[in-house]
Design a protein around this motif. Structure first.
Motif, PDB file in Angstrom:
ATOM      1  N   ALA A 100      52.116  40.141  26.837  1.00 23.00           N
ATOM      2  CA  ALA A 100      51.582  39.100  25.971  1.00 23.00           C
ATOM      3  C   ALA A 100      52.219  37.753  26.241  1.00 23.00           C
ATOM      4  CB  ALA A 100      51.792  39.487  24.514  1.00 23.00           C
ATOM      5  N   THR A 101      53.405  37.762  26.674  1.00 22.50           N
ATOM      6  CA  THR A 101      54.085  36.485  26.881  1.00 22.50           C
ATOM      7  C   THR A 101      54.244  36.147  28.349  1.00 22.50           C
ATOM      8  OG1 THR A 101      56.158  37.669  26.705  1.00 22.50           O
ATOM      9  CG2 THR A 101      55.359  36.564  24.711  1.00 22.50           C
ATOM     10  N   ASP A 102      54.342  37.150  29.159  1.00 21.07           N
ATOM     11  CA  ASP A 102      54.638  36.880  30.562  1.00 21.07           C
ATOM     12  C   ASP A 102      53.338  36.724  31.353  1.00 21.07           C
ATOM     13  OD1 ASP A 102      56.770  38.493  33.022  1.00 21.07           O
ATOM     14  OD2 ASP A 102      55.589  36.667  33.085  1.00 21.07           O
ATOM     15  N   THR A 103      52.919  35.502  31.546  1.00 25.04           N
ATOM     16  CA  THR A 103      51.656  35.295  32.268  1.00 25.04           C
ATOM     17  C   THR A 103      51.766  35.707  33.725  1.00 25.04           C
ATOM     18  OG1 THR A 103      52.322  33.047  32.729  1.00 25.04           O
ATOM     19  CG2 THR A 103      50.909  33.385  30.816  1.00 25.04           C
ATOM     20  N   GLY A 104      52.979  35.629  34.263  1.00 26.74           N
ATOM     21  CA  GLY A 104      53.170  36.046  35.653  1.00 26.74           C
ATOM     22  C   GLY A 104      52.846  37.517  35.827  1.00 26.74           C
TER      23      GLY A 104
ATOM     24  N   GLY B  21      27.328  22.641  34.095  1.00 28.45           N
ATOM     25  CA  GLY B  21      26.349  23.351  34.893  1.00 28.45           C
ATOM     26  C   GLY B  21      25.793  24.545  34.155  1.00 28.45           C
ATOM     27  N   ALA B  22      24.959  25.304  34.839  1.00 30.60           N
ATOM     28  CA  ALA B  22      24.293  26.426  34.194  1.00 30.60           C
ATOM     29  C   ALA B  22      25.006  27.746  34.458  1.00 30.60           C
ATOM     30  CB  ALA B  22      22.852  26.510  34.687  1.00 30.60           C
ATOM     31  N   GLN B  23      25.643  27.843  35.614  1.00 29.62           N
ATOM     32  CA  GLN B  23      26.237  29.131  35.986  1.00 29.62           C
ATOM     33  C   GLN B  23      27.763  29.022  36.000  1.00 29.62           C
ATOM     34  OE1 GLN B  23      24.994  30.512  39.820  1.00 29.62           O
ATOM     35  NE2 GLN B  23      26.126  32.429  39.646  1.00 29.62           N
ATOM     36  N   ILE B  24      28.411  29.960  35.335  1.00 29.96           N
ATOM     37  CA  ILE B  24      29.872  29.916  35.251  1.00 29.96           C
ATOM     38  C   ILE B  24      30.481  30.348  36.582  1.00 29.96           C
ATOM     39  CG2 ILE B  24      31.892  30.931  34.133  1.00 29.96           C
ATOM     40  CD1 ILE B  24      30.161  31.255  31.619  1.00 29.96           C
ATOM     41  N   ASP B  25      31.452  29.581  37.022  1.00 35.31           N
ATOM     42  CA  ASP B  25      32.202  29.965  38.217  1.00 35.31           C
ATOM     43  C   ASP B  25      33.332  30.903  37.762  1.00 35.31           C
ATOM     44  OD1 ASP B  25      33.702  30.234  40.459  1.00 35.31           O
ATOM     45  OD2 ASP B  25      33.865  28.093  40.915  1.00 35.31           O
ATOM     46  N   MET B  26      33.041  32.195  37.843  1.00 31.36           N
ATOM     47  CA  MET B  26      33.986  33.185  37.322  1.00 31.36           C
ATOM     48  C   MET B  26      35.320  33.122  38.045  1.00 31.36           C
ATOM     49  SD  MET B  26      32.673  34.854  34.805  1.00 31.36           S
ATOM     50  CE  MET B  26      33.444  36.446  34.677  1.00 31.36           C
ATOM     51  N   ARG B  27      35.238  32.912  39.324  1.00 37.74           N
ATOM     52  CA  ARG B  27      36.462  32.907  40.117  1.00 37.74           C
ATOM     53  C   ARG B  27      37.434  31.826  39.621  1.00 37.74           C
ATOM     54  NH1 ARG B  27      37.072  34.979  45.181  1.00 37.74           N
ATOM     55  NH2 ARG B  27      38.854  34.264  46.381  1.00 37.74           N
ATOM     56  N   ARG B  28      36.913  30.617  39.529  1.00 41.46           N
ATOM     57  CA  ARG B  28      37.752  29.505  39.125  1.00 41.46           C
ATOM     58  C   ARG B  28      38.162  29.638  37.653  1.00 41.46           C
ATOM     59  NH1 ARG B  28      38.403  24.205  40.871  1.00 41.46           N
ATOM     60  NH2 ARG B  28      38.037  25.061  42.932  1.00 41.46           N
ATOM     61  N   SER B  29      37.195  30.029  36.809  1.00 40.41           N
ATOM     62  CA  SER B  29      37.482  30.128  35.377  1.00 40.41           C
ATOM     63  C   SER B  29      38.549  31.182  35.108  1.00 40.41           C
ATOM     64  CB  SER B  29      36.206  30.480  34.609  1.00 40.41           C
ATOM     65  OG  SER B  29      35.220  29.519  34.817  1.00 40.41           O
ATOM     66  N   LEU B  30      38.440  32.294  35.801  1.00 35.89           N
ATOM     67  CA  LEU B  30      39.375  33.385  35.540  1.00 35.89           C
ATOM     68  C   LEU B  30      40.759  33.108  36.110  1.00 35.89           C
ATOM     69  CD1 LEU B  30      38.880  36.033  34.043  1.00 35.89           C
ATOM     70  CD2 LEU B  30      38.834  37.172  36.249  1.00 35.89           C
ATOM     71  N   SER B  31      40.774  32.331  37.178  1.00 34.41           N
ATOM     72  CA  SER B  31      42.069  32.078  37.799  1.00 34.41           C
ATOM     73  C   SER B  31      43.000  31.299  36.868  1.00 34.41           C
ATOM     74  CB  SER B  31      41.881  31.324  39.115  1.00 34.41           C
ATOM     75  OG  SER B  31      41.396  30.037  38.843  1.00 34.41           O
ATOM     76  N   ILE B  32      42.426  30.603  35.875  1.00 33.60           N
ATOM     77  CA  ILE B  32      43.273  29.828  34.959  1.00 33.60           C
ATOM     78  C   ILE B  32      43.453  30.523  33.613  1.00 33.60           C
ATOM     79  CG2 ILE B  32      42.823  27.578  35.991  1.00 33.60           C
ATOM     80  CD1 ILE B  32      40.697  27.138  33.836  1.00 33.60           C
ATOM     81  N   VAL B  33      42.883  31.721  33.482  1.00 33.69           N
ATOM     82  CA  VAL B  33      43.020  32.454  32.225  1.00 33.69           C
ATOM     83  C   VAL B  33      44.478  32.780  31.890  1.00 33.69           C
ATOM     84  CG1 VAL B  33      42.608  34.735  31.207  1.00 33.69           C
ATOM     85  CG2 VAL B  33      40.702  33.379  31.984  1.00 33.69           C
ATOM     86  N   PRO B  34      45.279  33.251  32.839  1.00 31.98           N
ATOM     87  CA  PRO B  34      46.672  33.547  32.503  1.00 31.98           C
ATOM     88  C   PRO B  34      47.430  32.334  31.959  1.00 31.98           C
ATOM     89  CG  PRO B  34      46.107  34.542  34.583  1.00 31.98           C
ATOM     90  CD  PRO B  34      44.970  33.656  34.219  1.00 31.98           C
ATOM     91  N   ARG B  35      46.996  31.159  32.366  1.00 31.15           N
ATOM     92  CA  ARG B  35      47.644  29.929  31.888  1.00 31.15           C
ATOM     93  C   ARG B  35      47.542  29.803  30.371  1.00 31.15           C
ATOM     94  NH1 ARG B  35      44.969  24.779  34.361  1.00 31.15           N
ATOM     95  NH2 ARG B  35      45.405  25.896  36.289  1.00 31.15           N
ATOM     96  N   TYR B  36      46.452  30.360  29.815  1.00 25.00           N
ATOM     97  CA  TYR B  36      46.232  30.279  28.362  1.00 25.00           C
ATOM     98  C   TYR B  36      46.493  31.622  27.686  1.00 25.00           C
ATOM     99  CZ  TYR B  36      43.961  25.956  29.758  1.00 25.00           C
ATOM    100  OH  TYR B  36      43.709  24.725  30.287  1.00 25.00           O
ATOM    101  N   GLY B  37      47.341  32.417  28.262  1.00 20.80           N
ATOM    102  CA  GLY B  37      47.724  33.682  27.640  1.00 20.80           C
ATOM    103  C   GLY B  37      46.595  34.681  27.534  1.00 20.80           C
ATOM    104  N   GLY B  38      45.653  34.625  28.461  1.00 23.62           N
ATOM    105  CA  GLY B  38      44.583  35.617  28.485  1.00 23.62           C
ATOM    106  C   GLY B  38      43.317  35.164  27.784  1.00 23.62           C
ATOM    107  N   SER B  39      43.320  33.993  27.172  1.00 24.67           N
ATOM    108  CA  SER B  39      42.101  33.509  26.502  1.00 24.67           C
ATOM    109  C   SER B  39      41.293  32.640  27.458  1.00 24.67           C
ATOM    110  CB  SER B  39      42.470  32.664  25.273  1.00 24.67           C
ATOM    111  OG  SER B  39      43.160  33.456  24.352  1.00 24.67           O
ATOM    112  N   VAL B  40      39.995  32.797  27.347  1.00 34.36           N
ATOM    113  CA  VAL B  40      39.134  31.951  28.178  1.00 34.36           C
ATOM    114  C   VAL B  40      38.939  30.639  27.440  1.00 34.36           C
ATOM    115  CG1 VAL B  40      36.906  31.787  29.333  1.00 34.36           C
ATOM    116  CG2 VAL B  40      37.993  34.010  29.052  1.00 34.36           C
ATOM    117  N   VAL B  41      39.665  29.651  27.840  1.00 39.18           N
ATOM    118  CA  VAL B  41      39.635  28.361  27.148  1.00 39.18           C
ATOM    119  C   VAL B  41      38.826  27.346  27.949  1.00 39.18           C
ATOM    120  CG1 VAL B  41      41.043  26.432  26.339  1.00 39.18           C
ATOM    121  CG2 VAL B  41      41.848  28.790  26.043  1.00 39.18           C
TER     122      VAL B  41
END
Lengths: 336, 379
Positions: A110-114, B175-195
């Motif tokens: 939950a905390t470790d994004t890595g 746009g109309a179509q989500i770029d899953m690759r790019r969108s998902l690559s930044i998901v960990p940055r927000y603690g798993g939430s799709v922001v």
């Protein structure tokens, strides 16, 4: 030794129904000796794609096919991530800390994004696309990159790297190198010019329309149930049609389709079946303008009149010479 | 053993000489080939001349042009004087693959310059000076070598035009179509939430071209190169259609159908056998508008007319036809290689009446102007 290899390959290909001439056999042999991709060019319907499938059967290798089209990119040819499963995994990691020990160490997720990053970018979420499949396949494998000329120049650049190194790098996971190099066959219909860089890295072979004798052999191998005389007539007519200024000249595939159509209509002799010919002509000529050209210029009538005068023989003239040409075992063994 | 080594050494030298011959004649011979040749020299392909020929051909050829030329070069190097031709490819009754004017030259294009019949001379040598050639008017290129170089440059130019536009998608903020690759690559940055979402968007749709080529006598010097350029352009942009006209309009086909230069020449020759009289541009353009316009033209189509405007009917009759064409397409470009024939300020009685209805009017009489024109195509 090379003659034996070529003969053996020829026999195997014939068993799969593919009649290859000596030059093509040499090209296929060199592809294996030199471990280089083979670029096949030629008109549509001459058997460029067919040789890959037949070779896979002949060598008992896995065939991996990549059909090229405009807009093809790395995600469609190399690898991609299974995003739906990744999202589900992330939600599961966030929602609960239980029963997820197979994914990662859940205590710190939950905390470790890595750690989360590491968990979702693992091999279990990797979708291998054709190029990657070919690289990572254990055992003999034939990679058919079909109609490469339909893809963009950018795709060619990507392909160069993969073909040259026989390896794929996934930034998150590392580099995958081929344990057994796949045999690569590229086909092109010359819709656009391929780059010199790609051409230089490939062996090259141009597959031309077959001559009468070879086309009869192909027909005999593919449609053995068809009467020999009818096959000879059709091959003769198709050969004549190829000399006309048509926008799409009929290939071998069209010959076989047409022959199958006429056989299904129980046609025994073309000279007695002008109606069936015109009804089944779309199986042979694929554009309306070509059909109109043939019909308007009374081509068929002229050909039928001519062929009525000639008695078609089932065996071609100069058979022994032809055998010399296509049967490598009787090929001259003159030293260079 | 010693004999075998000597044979290998002698053969290696001969192979290198052959490689040099190929290179002198425009077929690539580099270090990679040397390695391949070494592998071949140590294999038993040397035992049989026909297989040896096929092996070398497969290794050295990289295009249909090379494929066609190779046999002659092989024979000239390896065949003893007076020896019968051992080229098996030519003994078959199937038509050998043909390629443009370099090899097949029995048919001369009606209204074309004599390059078709003259080009049987097999003079395959290196490239010339690009700068000098790019400024040379196509009318003053009489040397076959220079013409071949210009043709190659035209090929490159047409191919380059393709690179200016692509159907590949790009990542955008909307746009109309989500770029899953790019969108998902930044998901960990927000603690798993799709922001934050990224989208895929196609680039602007590729333009379609209608290429109308004047093959009349007055255009004969330029028509072959324009045909070649059009062919390459149609291959690069498949939503393109080719037409030629003199006294009548001929449809040469679409870029989707894999056009070949030989095929086009054959079509023009076959159709033009019944042509009589002078150029009828207005008639041809009307014919195009009536029979093909509705099917082909839309707001994404660029019409390119390669013509000097010399019509048998008064230019005032041509103007309304051109005006109607312009209203049905995105852009109408008129390429007139004789643009500079009149001095500045001097009137051109053929072109002046139709100029108001043309979006771009350019020359393309040499490579440099052709290059400028190719850039204008996609603006």
């Amino acid at each position: 030794m090379s003659q034996q290899r070529l003969d053996e390959l020829d026999t195997r290909l014939r068993d799969t129904g593919y009649i290859a001439d000596r030059a093509l056999l040499v090209a296929l042999d060199l592809m294996q000796i030199l471990s280089k991709p083979l670029l096949l060019e030629g008109e549509a319907g001459v058997g460029k794609t067919g040789i890959a499938t037949s070779l896979a059967d002949a060598l008992d290798a896995k065939l991996i096919r990549l059909q090229c089209y405009e807009g093809l990119d790395a995600q469609q040819v190399l690898y991609d991530w299974d995003y739906q499963r990744q999202l589900l995994a992330i939600q599961m990691m966030r929602g609960t800390n239980s029963n997820l020990t197979d994914i990662a160490d859940t205590t710190s997720l939950a905390t470790d994004t890595g750690a989360m990053h590491q968990a979702i970018y693992s091999e279990q979420f990797l979708l291998k696309r054709p190029l990657f499949q070919a690289i990572s396949h254990n055992g003999p494998c034939i990679l058919l990159i079909d109609e490469i000329d339909r893809a963009d120049e950018e795709f060619e650049a990507l392909l160069l790297e993969v073909l040259a190194e026989n390896q794929v790098t996934v930034p998150e996971l590392g580099t995958y190198t081929a344990t057994s190099k796949p045999l690569v066959i590229l086909t092109s219909n010359a819709v656009r010019s391929l780059s010199d860089a790609l051409r230089r890295r490939c062996l090259y072979h141009y597959i031309d329309f077959p001559d009468t004798y070879k086309e009869r052999q192909i027909v005999r191998a593919r449609l053995p149930q068809v009467d020999e005389a009818l096959a000879a007539q059709i091959v003769s007519l198709v050969q004549r049609l190829r000399q006309e200024a048509l926008s799409k000249k009929p290939g071998v595939a069209e010959t076989l389709d047409w022959l199958a159509a006429l056989y299904a209509l129980d046609v025994k002799d073309l000279r007695n079946s002008p109606e069936q010919i015109s009804h089944t002509l779309p199986a042979l000529l694929k554009t309306r303008s070509d059909q109109q050209t043939v019909e308007n210029e009374r081509f068929l009538q002229t050909w039928l009149n001519e062929s009525a005068e000639q008695v078609e023989t089932s065996t071609p003239p100069g058979n022994s010479e032809r055998d010399d040409k296509y049967d490598g075992r009787s090929e001259s063994s003159e030293s260079v | 053993m010693k004999d075998a080594q000597q044979l290998c050494g002698a053969m290696s030298t001969r192979l290198q000489e052959f490689g040099t011959l190929l290179r002198d004649n425009g077929i690539c011979h580099d270090a990679a080939h040397l390695i391949d040749l070494h592998t071949l020299a140590t294999s038993d392909y040397l035992q049989n001349r026909q297989s040896f020929r096929y092996a070398l051909k497969t290794c050295y050829c990289h295009s249909l042009q090379d494929w066609i030329r190779f046999d002659d070069l092989f024979n000239s190097f390896w065949q003893s004087p007076g020896e019968a031709d051992i080229n098996a490819d030519k003994s078959g009754d199937s038509a050998a693959p043909s390629l443009s004017s370099k090899v097949e030259s029995d048919g001369r294009l009606v209204g074309f310059a004599g390059t078709s019949s003259q080009s049987t001379e097999q003079d395959f040598t290196g490239a010339g000076d690009y700068k000098a050639l790019s400024l040379a008017d196509f009318r003053f290129v009489f040397n076959l070598q220079e013409m071949q170089t210009i043709e190659r440059l035209v090929d490159d130019l047409a191919r380059h035009s393709r690179k200016l536009k692509s159907r590949r998608r790009r990542t955008t903020r909307r746009g109309a179509q989500i770029d899953m690759r790019r969108s998902l690559s930044i998901v960990p940055r927000y603690g798993g939430s799709v922001v934050e979402l990224h989208y895929l968007q196609r680039r602007k749709r590729l333009p379609g071209f209608v290429l109308l080529l004047d093959v009349s006598q007055s255009m004969e010097v330029y028509a072959r190169l324009f045909l070649r350029f059009s062919l390459k352009l149609a291959a690069a942009f498949q939503q393109s259609d080719l037409f030629a006209f003199n006294t009548q309009l001929i449809s040469l086909g679409s870029g989707r159908h894999g056009l070949s230069e030989t095929g086009l020449e054959a079509t023009i020759n076959a159709e033009s056998s019944t042509w009589l009289g002078g150029t009828r541009i207005a008639h041809a353009l009307t014919d195009f508008q009536d029979n093909h316009g509705a099917r082909i033209l839309n707001k994404n189509t660029t019409i390119v007319v390669f013509s000097d405007g010399c019509d048998t009917v008064p230019p005032q009759e041509l103007a309304p036809v051109v005006k109607q064409l312009q209203s049905n397409c995105r852009k109408l470009i008129w390429v007139n290689p004789l643009l500079g024939r009149f001095k500045k300020g001097e009137s051109d009685r053929y072109m002046d009446p139709i100029l108001p209805h043309i979006d771009r009017y350019c020359s393309a009489h040499n490579l440099q102007s052709l290059k400028e024109f190719s850039h204008q195509l996609l603006i």
